[in-house]
Every structure is written in structure tokens, then in C-alpha cells.
Write a protein that holds these residues in place. Structure first.
Motif, PDB file in Angstrom:
ATOM      1  N   LEU A   1      13.467 -25.270  -2.003  1.00  0.00           N
ATOM      2  CA  LEU A   1      13.748 -24.908  -0.479  1.00  0.00           C
ATOM      3  C   LEU A   1      12.725 -24.044  -0.159  1.00  0.00           C
ATOM      4  N   ALA A   2      12.014 -23.233  -0.619  1.00  0.00           N
ATOM      5  CA  ALA A   2      10.912 -22.753  -0.099  1.00  0.00           C
ATOM      6  C   ALA A   2       9.708 -23.943   0.213  1.00  0.00           C
ATOM      7  N   ASN A   3       9.316 -23.863  -0.612  1.00  0.00           N
ATOM      8  CA  ASN A   3       8.114 -25.277  -0.771  1.00  0.00           C
ATOM      9  C   ASN A   3       8.567 -26.454   0.757  1.00  0.00           C
ATOM     10  N   LEU A   4       9.399 -26.429   1.430  1.00  0.00           N
ATOM     11  CA  LEU A   4       9.902 -27.148   1.674  1.00  0.00           C
ATOM     12  C   LEU A   4       9.867 -25.934   3.433  1.00  0.00           C
ATOM     13  N   GLU A   5      10.119 -24.793   3.200  1.00  0.00           N
ATOM     14  CA  GLU A   5      10.125 -23.621   4.209  1.00  0.00           C
ATOM     15  C   GLU A   5       8.288 -23.492   4.866  1.00  0.00           C
ATOM     16  N   ARG A   6       7.849 -23.382   3.681  1.00  0.00           N
ATOM     17  CA  ARG A   6       6.192 -23.883   3.974  1.00  0.00           C
ATOM     18  C   ARG A   6       5.821 -24.345   4.774  1.00  0.00           C
ATOM     19  N   SER A   7       6.187 -25.939   4.722  1.00  0.00           N
ATOM     20  CA  SER A   7       5.997 -26.937   5.531  1.00  0.00           C
ATOM     21  C   SER A   7       6.167 -26.991   6.432  1.00  0.00           C
ATOM     22  N   LEU A   8       7.743 -26.170   6.607  1.00  0.00           N
ATOM     23  CA  LEU A   8       8.325 -26.153   8.120  1.00  0.00           C
ATOM     24  C   LEU A   8       7.358 -24.889   9.017  1.00  0.00           C
ATOM     25  N   ARG A   9       6.928 -24.151   8.440  1.00  0.00           N
ATOM     26  CA  ARG A   9       5.988 -23.238   9.360  1.00  0.00           C
ATOM     27  C   ARG A   9       4.569 -23.827   9.440  1.00  0.00           C
ATOM     28  N   ARG A  10       4.035 -24.357   8.607  1.00  0.00           N
ATOM     29  CA  ARG A  10       2.818 -25.417   8.510  1.00  0.00           C
ATOM     30  C   ARG A  10       2.785 -25.823   9.642  1.00  0.00           C
ATOM     31  N   GLN A  11       4.089 -27.303   9.942  1.00  0.00           N
ATOM     32  CA  GLN A  11       3.602 -27.771  10.615  1.00  0.00           C
ATOM     33  C   GLN A  11       4.068 -27.030  12.655  1.00  0.00           C
ATOM     34  N   ARG A  12       4.957 -26.006  11.999  1.00  0.00           N
ATOM     35  CA  ARG A  12       6.012 -25.476  13.709  1.00  0.00           C
ATOM     36  C   ARG A  12       4.415 -24.727  14.145  1.00  0.00           C
ATOM     37  N   SER A  13       3.514 -24.044  13.186  1.00  0.00           N
ATOM     38  CA  SER A  13       2.067 -23.764  13.524  1.00  0.00           C
ATOM     39  C   SER A  13       0.962 -24.772  14.583  1.00  0.00           C
TER      40      SER A  13
ATOM     41  N   LEU B   1       2.091 -27.754  15.667  1.00  0.00           N
ATOM     42  CA  LEU B   1       2.813 -27.885  16.672  1.00  0.00           C
ATOM     43  C   LEU B   1       2.095 -26.792  17.525  1.00  0.00           C
ATOM     44  N   GLN B   2       1.976 -25.379  17.550  1.00  0.00           N
ATOM     45  CA  GLN B   2       2.604 -24.150  18.666  1.00  0.00           C
ATOM     46  C   GLN B   2       1.030 -24.684  18.772  1.00  0.00           C
ATOM     47  N   ARG B   3      -0.568 -24.711  18.116  1.00  0.00           N
ATOM     48  CA  ARG B   3      -1.555 -24.633  18.308  1.00  0.00           C
ATOM     49  C   ARG B   3      -2.195 -26.196  19.590  1.00  0.00           C
ATOM     50  N   GLU B   4      -1.174 -26.988  19.310  1.00  0.00           N
ATOM     51  CA  GLU B   4      -1.137 -28.493  20.212  1.00  0.00           C
ATOM     52  C   GLU B   4      -0.654 -28.258  21.432  1.00  0.00           C
ATOM     53  N   GLN B   5      -0.607 -28.962  22.599  1.00  0.00           N
ATOM     54  CA  GLN B   5       0.313 -28.439  24.092  1.00  0.00           C
ATOM     55  C   GLN B   5       1.503 -28.980  23.771  1.00  0.00           C
ATOM     56  N   ARG B   6       1.877 -28.936  24.231  1.00  0.00           N
ATOM     57  CA  ARG B   6       3.949 -29.086  24.525  1.00  0.00           C
ATOM     58  C   ARG B   6       3.885 -30.052  25.928  1.00  0.00           C
ATOM     59  N   SER B   7       2.562 -29.823  26.470  1.00  0.00           N
ATOM     60  CA  SER B   7       3.205 -31.119  27.763  1.00  0.00           C
ATOM     61  C   SER B   7       3.545 -32.422  27.408  1.00  0.00           C
TER      62      SER B   7
ATOM     63  N   LYS C   1       5.233 -34.076  22.576  1.00  0.00           N
ATOM     64  CA  LYS C   1       5.490 -33.339  20.914  1.00  0.00           C
ATOM     65  C   LYS C   1       6.904 -32.377  21.585  1.00  0.00           C
ATOM     66  N   ARG C   2       7.285 -32.374  22.873  1.00  0.00           N
ATOM     67  CA  ARG C   2       8.196 -31.830  23.150  1.00  0.00           C
ATOM     68  C   ARG C   2       9.249 -32.444  22.255  1.00  0.00           C
ATOM     69  N   MET C   3       9.850 -33.377  22.073  1.00  0.00           N
ATOM     70  CA  MET C   3      10.471 -34.696  20.737  1.00  0.00           C
ATOM     71  C   MET C   3       9.952 -33.714  20.039  1.00  0.00           C
ATOM     72  N   GLN C   4       9.441 -33.731  18.892  1.00  0.00           N
ATOM     73  CA  GLN C   4       8.498 -32.811  18.085  1.00  0.00           C
ATOM     74  C   GLN C   4       8.857 -31.774  17.647  1.00  0.00           C
ATOM     75  N   PHE C   5       8.723 -30.415  18.737  1.00  0.00           N
ATOM     76  CA  PHE C   5       9.328 -29.697  18.905  1.00  0.00           C
ATOM     77  C   PHE C   5      10.661 -29.353  18.465  1.00  0.00           C
ATOM     78  N   GLN C   6      11.304 -30.339  19.096  1.00  0.00           N
ATOM     79  CA  GLN C   6      12.711 -29.791  18.709  1.00  0.00           C
ATOM     80  C   GLN C   6      13.245 -30.118  17.582  1.00  0.00           C
ATOM     81  N   GLN C   7      12.774 -31.360  16.931  1.00  0.00           N
ATOM     82  CA  GLN C   7      12.872 -32.344  15.391  1.00  0.00           C
ATOM     83  C   GLN C   7      12.605 -30.878  15.170  1.00  0.00           C
ATOM     84  N   LEU C   8      11.847 -30.220  15.060  1.00  0.00           N
ATOM     85  CA  LEU C   8      11.372 -29.268  13.869  1.00  0.00           C
ATOM     86  C   LEU C   8      11.785 -27.672  13.780  1.00  0.00           C
ATOM     87  N   GLU C   9      12.676 -28.230  14.704  1.00  0.00           N
ATOM     88  CA  GLU C   9      13.824 -27.094  15.540  1.00  0.00           C
ATOM     89  C   GLU C   9      15.053 -27.189  14.724  1.00  0.00           C
ATOM     90  N   ALA C  10      14.945 -28.014  14.798  1.00  0.00           N
ATOM     91  CA  ALA C  10      16.405 -28.711  14.149  1.00  0.00           C
ATOM     92  C   ALA C  10      16.069 -29.348  12.152  1.00  0.00           C
TER      93      ALA C  10
END
Length: 166
Positions: free
Chosen positions: A82-94, A96-102, A106-115
Motif C-alpha cells: 500500500l505504501a508503494n501504491l501511495e508513493r506512485s499516486l503521489r508521483r502521478q499527482r505531481s 498531473l499538476q505540473r501539466e495543464q488541466r485545460s 487531463k481533467r478525466m485523468q485527474f478525477q481518476q487519480l482522485e478516485a
């Protein structure tokens, strides 16, 4: 003949096989007829049965301790996973946040990430409860299996997000 008559007389007076209760007459009769020896053999048999039952209970307790330790080890591995998965999600969030959400993608990916992050929090809660609970081994095994299934599902979500370029 006198001795035989005396023993016969004493046998007629005997009232109990218990050496604590009968007094001298019962004691002499018990010794001469072998009743005390029979009683001793019976008590030794009961003792051996009790010893055997105690050994079986000790073996059962040891088996349950081993099973509990195995489940706790499974839960510990689940915690690391679970800790490995959490680190992976944090990297993916970072990322995605660096990219534009326009873009809609990308908005769909961000929603999937939040889920996936919500699912991760749910699984973390289950794992925490299982690790601190003193449930019976059978319940811990069930909880551990459910957590493993949840981790498999979460792993799929994280993998999918990684393939989407997050």
C-alpha cells in the motif's frame, strides 16, 4: 483359618473404597481385596487423560499463535504494498499538476487519480483496523484476503493511470 475368618469379618464391615473415609476396617479390607489398587489405577488413568487433554490444548494454542503470526506478516506485506501504491499516486499527482488541466482528457485523468486516492485511503483504513485489532485468526484471515483483493484493484487503478501518461 482364624486369619481367613478375620478377613471375612472385616470384609463384611467395609463401607467404602475411599481410604480417607472408611477408617481402619475399610483400610484393611481395601488392601486385602485389591480395591485400593483398582482405585489408584483408575485415578492414574484420569490423570493421564487430563495430561493428554492439556497437551492437546497447548498444541492448539501454539497452532493459533503461528496462524496469527502468519496473518500479521501478510498484513505487514500489504502495508508495504500500500505504501508503494501511495508513493506512485503521489508521483502521478505531481506530474498531473505540473501539466495543464485545460484538456478534458487531463481533467478525466485527474478525477481518476482522485478516485484512486480515495480508494487508497479506504484500504489504508481497513489495513489499520486489521493490524491493531485482536480479532480471531479466522476473522483476520478474511480481512487479509479482502485487503489483498482491494490492493489488486488499487494496483490496477494505479497501473491504468500510469499508462495514461500521468
Amino acid at each position: 483359618a482364624v486369619i481367613l475368618l478375620g478377613v471375612s469379618f472385616l470384609a463384611g464391615c467395609a463401607t467404602t473404597d475411599d481410604p480417607r473415609e472408611g477408617g481402619f476396617v475399610s483400610g484393611v479390607v481395601g488392601l486385602s481385596t485389591g480395591r485400593y489398587e483398582e482405585r489408584l489405577t483408575e485415578k492414574e488413568g484420569q490423570y493421564q487423560q487430563e495430561v493428554s487433554a492439556q497437551q492437546q490444548l497447548q498444541q492448539q494454542a501454539a497452532r493459533l499463535r503461528r496462524e496469527r503470526a502468519e496473518v500479521k506478516a501478510d498484513l505487514s506485506r500489504a502495508d508495504a504494498r500500500l505504501a508503494n501504491l501511495e508513493r506512485s499516486l503521489r508521483r502521478q499527482r505531481s506530474a498531473l499538476q505540473r501539466e495543464q488541466r485545460s484538456t478534458a482528457a487531463k481533467r478525466m485523468q485527474f478525477q481518476q487519480l482522485e478516485a484512486a486516492e480515495r480508494r487508497l485511503a479506504d484500504v489504508q483504513g481497513k489495513l489499520d483496523r486489521a493490524q491493531r485489532g485482536e480479532s480471531p485468526v479466522s476473522d483476520l484471515k478474511t480481512q487479509s484476503a479482502e485487503i489483498q483483493a482491494d490492493l489488486d484493484e488499487l494496483d490496477g487503478m494505479v497501473t491504468f493511470l500510469g499508462e495514461e501518461g500521468i
